[in-house]
Design an enzyme around this catalytic site. Sequence first.
Site, mmCIF file in Angstrom:
data_model
loop_
_atom_site.group_PDB
_atom_site.id
_atom_site.type_symbol
_atom_site.label_atom_id
_atom_site.label_comp_id
_atom_site.label_asym_id
_atom_site.label_seq_id
_atom_site.Cartn_x
_atom_site.Cartn_y
_atom_site.Cartn_z
ATOM 1 N N ASP A 199 -27.875 39.791 35.893
ATOM 2 C CA ASP A 199 -26.661 40.490 35.487
ATOM 3 C C ASP A 199 -25.682 40.665 36.647
ATOM 4 O O ASP A 199 -24.468 40.581 36.459
ATOM 5 C CB ASP A 199 -27.017 41.857 34.902
ATOM 6 C CG ASP A 199 -27.615 41.748 33.507
ATOM 7 O OD1 ASP A 199 -27.251 40.798 32.780
ATOM 8 O OD2 ASP A 199 -28.430 42.608 33.141
ATOM 9 N N GLY A 200 -26.207 40.942 37.848
ATOM 10 C CA GLY A 200 -25.325 41.095 38.997
ATOM 11 C C GLY A 200 -24.528 39.838 39.270
ATOM 12 O O GLY A 200 -23.323 39.889 39.539
ATOM 13 N N ALA B 18 -27.259 63.793 37.813
ATOM 14 C CA ALA B 18 -27.951 64.986 38.328
ATOM 15 C C ALA B 18 -26.991 66.151 38.523
ATOM 16 O O ALA B 18 -26.824 66.667 39.627
ATOM 17 C CB ALA B 18 -28.682 64.663 39.637
ATOM 18 N N ALA C 153 -19.523 47.850 27.450
ATOM 19 C CA ALA C 153 -20.365 46.755 27.948
ATOM 20 C C ALA C 153 -21.329 47.233 29.023
ATOM 21 O O ALA C 153 -22.441 46.723 29.150
ATOM 22 C CB ALA C 153 -19.497 45.622 28.490
ATOM 23 N N THR D 11 -25.238 50.436 28.913
ATOM 24 C CA THR D 11 -26.703 50.379 29.005
ATOM 25 C C THR D 11 -27.183 50.214 30.435
ATOM 26 O O THR D 11 -28.400 50.106 30.658
ATOM 27 C CB THR D 11 -27.257 49.208 28.163
ATOM 28 O OG1 THR D 11 -26.738 47.985 28.668
ATOM 29 C CG2 THR D 11 -26.902 49.370 26.700
ATOM 30 N N SER E 155 -29.095 54.953 32.465
ATOM 31 C CA SER E 155 -30.104 55.500 33.374
ATOM 32 C C SER E 155 -29.807 56.950 33.731
ATOM 33 O O SER E 155 -30.725 57.732 34.010
ATOM 34 C CB SER E 155 -30.174 54.657 34.653
ATOM 35 O OG SER E 155 -30.584 53.340 34.374
ATOM 36 N N ASN F 210 -25.024 53.963 33.492
ATOM 37 C CA ASN F 210 -24.697 55.054 32.584
ATOM 38 C C ASN F 210 -25.910 55.505 31.773
ATOM 39 O O ASN F 210 -26.190 56.697 31.653
ATOM 40 C CB ASN F 210 -23.573 54.597 31.652
ATOM 41 C CG ASN F 210 -23.300 55.579 30.526
ATOM 42 O OD1 ASN F 210 -22.766 56.651 30.735
ATOM 43 N ND2 ASN F 210 -23.687 55.199 29.312
ATOM 44 N N ASP G 80 -24.865 64.942 42.007
ATOM 45 C CA ASP G 80 -25.125 63.804 42.886
ATOM 46 C C ASP G 80 -24.095 62.705 42.668
ATOM 47 O O ASP G 80 -23.901 61.857 43.545
ATOM 48 C CB ASP G 80 -26.523 63.247 42.641
ATOM 49 C CG ASP G 80 -27.613 64.072 43.308
ATOM 50 O OD1 ASP G 80 -27.277 64.983 44.085
ATOM 51 O OD2 ASP G 80 -28.802 63.796 43.048
ATOM 52 N N ASN H 26 -18.655 46.985 34.382
ATOM 53 C CA ASN H 26 -19.661 47.949 33.922
ATOM 54 C C ASN H 26 -19.195 49.389 34.073
ATOM 55 O O ASN H 26 -19.033 50.099 33.090
ATOM 56 C CB ASN H 26 -20.971 47.755 34.679
ATOM 57 C CG ASN H 26 -21.884 46.752 34.008
ATOM 58 O OD1 ASN H 26 -21.545 46.199 32.958
ATOM 59 N ND2 ASN H 26 -23.032 46.508 34.605
#
Length: 253
Positions: free
Chosen positions: A43-44, A178, A151, A154, A159, A157, A143, A113
């Site tokens: 993906d990167g 956090a 897009a 998932t 996570s 965001n 944090d 993203n």
Amino acid sequence: MTLRIAFAASNAPIAQSAKAALTRRYGDHAEEGADVIVALGGDGFMLDTLHRTQDLGAPVYGMNRGTVGFLMNEYSDHQLEERLAQAEEAVINPLSMTAETQDGEIHRALAINEVSLLRSGPQAAQVRISVDGKVRMSELVCDGVLVSTPAGSTAYNYSAHGPILPIGSDVLAVTAVAAFRPRRWRGALLPKTADVCFEVLAPGKRPVMAEADSRSVRNVVRVDVRSEPSIGHRVLFDPGHGLEERLIREQFV
């Protein structure tokens, strides 16, 4: 008519090997003038390819030679031209980030993203959030905080416990990382047309960095984020495995 295919691969040996095999089979056209660009990696690398080729106009079809491969199709060196002819297209508008640093410099970047602000010191960040010029949260202690496209919903965001957004929803997600105060704040959904401004409070004591798809700017004092409708990244997916289907499926695993 034979498709003019340009292949791009990450530096990973498995991606380089795939590019060599595909080039032998289908040839390799220059990206300028190609009908389609095939990106081989994770993906990167897909994000890097979309950014790098955004002015060329050709759609990008990814094949996974990385880890997760959310934006990628399954790899195969067979029937590629048939797969490309049948592929479904999704158009993704990126986010525009304008970041001001403590020394007054202005940095601009695009993010497919998300744009994220993250603490870069031992203490939590203090951030004021405004939407369309109106202060909506006078102080968020956290944090980090991010703005995500559908897009990208998932990725980081999700996570951070943000929502998964349908690809056609025309909304952006603002998600805290956090959050300490307000402790129960889980973020917000905003219209795609919203202008979001983050002001860093006490930047000397509580330094913050900004990232747009991993493009980093350190020691920011203000970050403005908005959707960029003038840019549309064309991404191709195999039939039945498009971005909308992937976003729905991800919510039931």
